[in-house]
Design a protein around this motif. Sequence first.
Motif, PDB file in Angstrom:
ATOM      1  N   ILE A 151       0.853  -1.176   0.000  1.00 42.96           N
ATOM      2  CA  ILE A 151       0.000   0.000   0.000  1.00 42.96           C
ATOM      3  C   ILE A 151       0.891   1.227   0.000  1.00 42.96           C
ATOM      4  N   ASP A 152       0.770   2.026  -1.043  1.00 43.32           N
ATOM      5  CA  ASP A 152       1.601   3.229  -1.201  1.00 43.32           C
ATOM      6  C   ASP A 152       3.081   2.907  -1.055  1.00 43.32           C
ATOM      7  N   GLY A 153       3.495   1.774  -1.607  1.00 40.85           N
ATOM      8  CA  GLY A 153       4.894   1.383  -1.627  1.00 40.85           C
ATOM      9  C   GLY A 153       5.376   0.660  -0.383  1.00 40.85           C
ATOM     10  N   GLU A 154       4.533   0.528   0.622  1.00 43.95           N
ATOM     11  CA  GLU A 154       4.910  -0.140   1.871  1.00 43.95           C
ATOM     12  C   GLU A 154       4.304  -1.541   1.908  1.00 43.95           C
ATOM     13  N   VAL A 155       5.119  -2.543   2.284  1.00 45.52           N
ATOM     14  CA  VAL A 155       4.643  -3.914   2.394  1.00 45.52           C
ATOM     15  C   VAL A 155       3.627  -4.018   3.526  1.00 45.52           C
ATOM     16  N   VAL A 156       2.513  -4.710   3.244  1.00 43.18           N
ATOM     17  CA  VAL A 156       1.454  -4.885   4.227  1.00 43.18           C
ATOM     18  C   VAL A 156       1.522  -6.292   4.786  1.00 43.18           C
ATOM     19  N   LYS A 157       1.619  -6.421   6.106  1.00 43.09           N
ATOM     20  CA  LYS A 157       1.642  -7.734   6.738  1.00 43.09           C
ATOM     21  C   LYS A 157       0.453  -7.953   7.671  1.00 43.09           C
ATOM     22  N   ASP A 158      -0.351  -6.917   7.850  1.00 41.79           N
ATOM     23  CA  ASP A 158      -1.557  -7.053   8.665  1.00 41.79           C
ATOM     24  C   ASP A 158      -2.770  -7.059   7.736  1.00 41.79           C
ATOM     25  N   PRO A 159      -3.479  -8.206   7.610  1.00 41.37           N
ATOM     26  CA  PRO A 159      -4.619  -8.290   6.688  1.00 41.37           C
ATOM     27  C   PRO A 159      -5.781  -7.402   7.079  1.00 41.37           C
ATOM     28  N   ASN A 160      -5.786  -6.902   8.314  1.00 42.91           N
ATOM     29  CA  ASN A 160      -6.888  -6.057   8.770  1.00 42.91           C
ATOM     30  C   ASN A 160      -6.590  -4.567   8.625  1.00 42.91           C
ATOM     31  N   THR A 161      -5.542  -4.250   7.882  1.00 38.38           N
ATOM     32  CA  THR A 161      -5.210  -2.848   7.642  1.00 38.38           C
ATOM     33  C   THR A 161      -6.363  -2.150   6.922  1.00 38.38           C
ATOM     34  N   LEU A 162      -6.809  -1.017   7.457  1.00 36.00           N
ATOM     35  CA  LEU A 162      -7.895  -0.275   6.823  1.00 36.00           C
ATOM     36  C   LEU A 162      -7.364   0.537   5.650  1.00 36.00           C
ATOM     37  N   LEU A 163      -8.162   0.611   4.607  1.00 40.97           N
ATOM     38  CA  LEU A 163      -7.769   1.354   3.411  1.00 40.97           C
ATOM     39  C   LEU A 163      -8.161   2.820   3.545  1.00 40.97           C
ATOM     40  N   ARG A 164      -7.351   3.681   2.957  1.00 36.34           N
ATOM     41  CA  ARG A 164      -7.629   5.106   2.940  1.00 36.34           C
ATOM     42  C   ARG A 164      -7.933   5.553   1.522  1.00 36.34           C
ATOM     43  N   SER A 165      -8.789   6.521   1.398  1.00 39.50           N
ATOM     44  CA  SER A 165      -9.120   7.061   0.079  1.00 39.50           C
ATOM     45  C   SER A 165      -7.864   7.622  -0.587  1.00 39.50           C
ATOM     46  N   GLY A 166      -7.639   7.247  -1.832  1.00 39.51           N
ATOM     47  CA  GLY A 166      -6.471   7.711  -2.570  1.00 39.51           C
ATOM     48  C   GLY A 166      -5.272   6.798  -2.477  1.00 39.51           C
ATOM     49  N   SER A 167      -5.333   5.784  -1.600  1.00 37.98           N
ATOM     50  CA  SER A 167      -4.205   4.857  -1.477  1.00 37.98           C
ATOM     51  C   SER A 167      -4.028   4.054  -2.762  1.00 37.98           C
ATOM     52  N   LYS A 168      -2.790   3.702  -3.049  1.00 34.57           N
ATOM     53  CA  LYS A 168      -2.471   2.887  -4.226  1.00 34.57           C
ATOM     54  C   LYS A 168      -2.016   1.512  -3.764  1.00 34.57           C
ATOM     55  N   LEU A 169      -2.723   0.488  -4.246  1.00 28.61           N
ATOM     56  CA  LEU A 169      -2.453  -0.889  -3.854  1.00 28.61           C
ATOM     57  C   LEU A 169      -1.814  -1.655  -4.996  1.00 28.61           C
ATOM     58  N   VAL A 170      -0.900  -2.561  -4.633  1.00 26.59           N
ATOM     59  CA  VAL A 170      -0.312  -3.478  -5.602  1.00 26.59           C
ATOM     60  C   VAL A 170      -0.335  -4.875  -5.001  1.00 26.59           C
ATOM     61  N   TYR A 171      -1.033  -5.784  -5.663  1.00 22.33           N
ATOM     62  CA  TYR A 171      -1.047  -7.188  -5.251  1.00 22.33           C
ATOM     63  C   TYR A 171      -0.232  -7.970  -6.278  1.00 22.33           C
ATOM     64  N   SER A 172       0.873  -8.569  -5.876  1.00 20.97           N
ATOM     65  CA  SER A 172       1.760  -9.292  -6.788  1.00 20.97           C
ATOM     66  C   SER A 172       1.447 -10.776  -6.742  1.00 20.97           C
ATOM     67  N   ARG A 173       0.799 -11.249  -7.773  1.00 22.92           N
ATOM     68  CA  ARG A 173       0.491 -12.669  -7.875  1.00 22.92           C
ATOM     69  C   ARG A 173       1.752 -13.426  -8.275  1.00 22.92           C
ATOM     70  N   LEU A 174       1.971 -14.566  -7.674  1.00 22.91           N
ATOM     71  CA  LEU A 174       3.178 -15.340  -7.931  1.00 22.91           C
ATOM     72  C   LEU A 174       3.172 -15.947  -9.330  1.00 22.91           C
ATOM     73  N   PRO A 175       4.350 -16.192  -9.913  1.00 21.94           N
ATOM     74  CA  PRO A 175       4.425 -16.799 -11.254  1.00 21.94           C
ATOM     75  C   PRO A 175       3.721 -18.151 -11.312  1.00 21.94           C
ATOM     76  N   TRP A 176       3.174 -18.473 -12.498  1.00 19.54           N
ATOM     77  CA  TRP A 176       2.528 -19.764 -12.722  1.00 19.54           C
ATOM     78  C   TRP A 176       2.790 -20.230 -14.150  1.00 19.54           C
ATOM     79  N   LYS A 177       2.511 -21.482 -14.407  1.00 21.19           N
ATOM     80  CA  LYS A 177       2.726 -22.057 -15.735  1.00 21.19           C
ATOM     81  C   LYS A 177       1.483 -21.852 -16.592  1.00 21.19           C
ATOM     82  N   GLU A 178       1.664 -21.218 -17.756  1.00 17.40           N
ATOM     83  CA  GLU A 178       0.576 -21.014 -18.690  1.00 17.40           C
ATOM     84  C   GLU A 178       0.465 -22.207 -19.650  1.00 17.40           C
ATOM     85  N   PRO A 179      -0.692 -22.406 -20.282  1.00 15.28           N
ATOM     86  CA  PRO A 179      -0.839 -23.519 -21.227  1.00 15.28           C
ATOM     87  C   PRO A 179       0.168 -23.434 -22.372  1.00 15.28           C
TER      88      PRO A 179
END
Length: 416
Positions: free
Chosen positions: A93-121
């Motif tokens: 969130i806004d460039g900071e790693v989040v380790k608490d799943p109950n962190t409340l979101l703020r208006s204007g915050s920028k989130l990045v969720y990095s999905r792990l690599p996987w094998k495509e067909p």
Amino acid sequence: MSPPPQRIGLPWPELNDGLAYKDAISSSESELTTVSEFYFTKYKSSAPLLGFLLFFFLYSSSTIISFLLSILFNHLSFLGGFNESKTDRFIQIDGEVVKDPNTLLRSGSKLVYSRLPWKEPDTPYSLEVLYEDDDLIALNKPSGLQVLPGGLFQQRTVLTQLQWCFGKNDSYIGSRESPHPVPVHRLGRGTSGILLCAKTKLAKTKLAAYFAEGTSLVGSGNLDQECGTGRKLSKIYRALADGIVEEDEVVIKQPIGVVRYPGVAQGLYVASPEGKPAFSKVFVLERDREKNCSLVKVEIQSGRPHQIRIHLAYMGHPLVEMTMFTGSECLRADQSAGDPLYVAGGQPKCFDPDLVDDAAAFAEDGGYRRPNQAVPGDCGYHLHAHQVELPNLLNTHKVVKIVAPLPPILQTRCET
């Protein structure tokens, strides 16, 4: 003896690079919403298996579960396939790693969720270069290769191969304009043949204007332009249609619209009187009464998604089944051959609108689940973008003609 054709393409790595979901939080989304609630709601159909289950449990109001999973957030490295570098970028969130799943979101915050690599067909990767100049590169796309990222295919696309080619080719460094390789139109994953790609942003703008002009002429009432004169871009396809088309020439002006459909987030294109205008002209090249099929040439003026497949099906002659497989076999194992999606009338097979479900289940490998019903990306038909004519982007008085060699099954007896 002619030299072998130039080709581009690198073998696909076993795993892709993962996927980053980027979001900006609006004021309505920030009201008492935690990070786990946000991702569970928005990405529950595309999160990896671990992420899906994790967010599922985090969504529970149980204090004990939240506490235990908060610990899990801090110790993901004990799970197979995870390491310190991967977990460091799991959610930010806004460039900071989040380790608490109950962190409340703020208006204007920028989130990045990095999905792990996987094998495509499995998909083809090698592309023949049919034409190239300073602005344009025309590729011969094989059936089974997707053009742009989407659904199951986030890395194994034509766009990725273009970026790899231009990014690693020193000859493009210092050119008059920085390379910006991108396809300017789409071909269905099961469709082969000519794919036009711009090499610069300016070229993309010009080529996009050519395609837009063709589409805008449809329905204008100018029959001369609709039938092939006075326009800048000409596109001719070859196809194998089911049944015997008795007329030598058929003009189709059936509009194409969108309906809700399971597994297709943006809706499925079908023949619809409420749709947008579309124009196709079909020429019969050969009729095979023994095999009950017709080899046709199709000239399209507009460029609606899946237009030829829909129009041929609308006239009662959907694309014929694929009886031979070459290269990457992309027909689904649980599906009959032929056009897997469209039937006579330009409508999808086995479509029950009551079964449309916006929340598709996730796959066992953590990726997008392959829907039970046929979807536009399924293969199993014969359609080939054979010929394109367009003005040279630097000298519009010169015409560039590009031809993609025909697969044997789409050749006439005289061409074999």
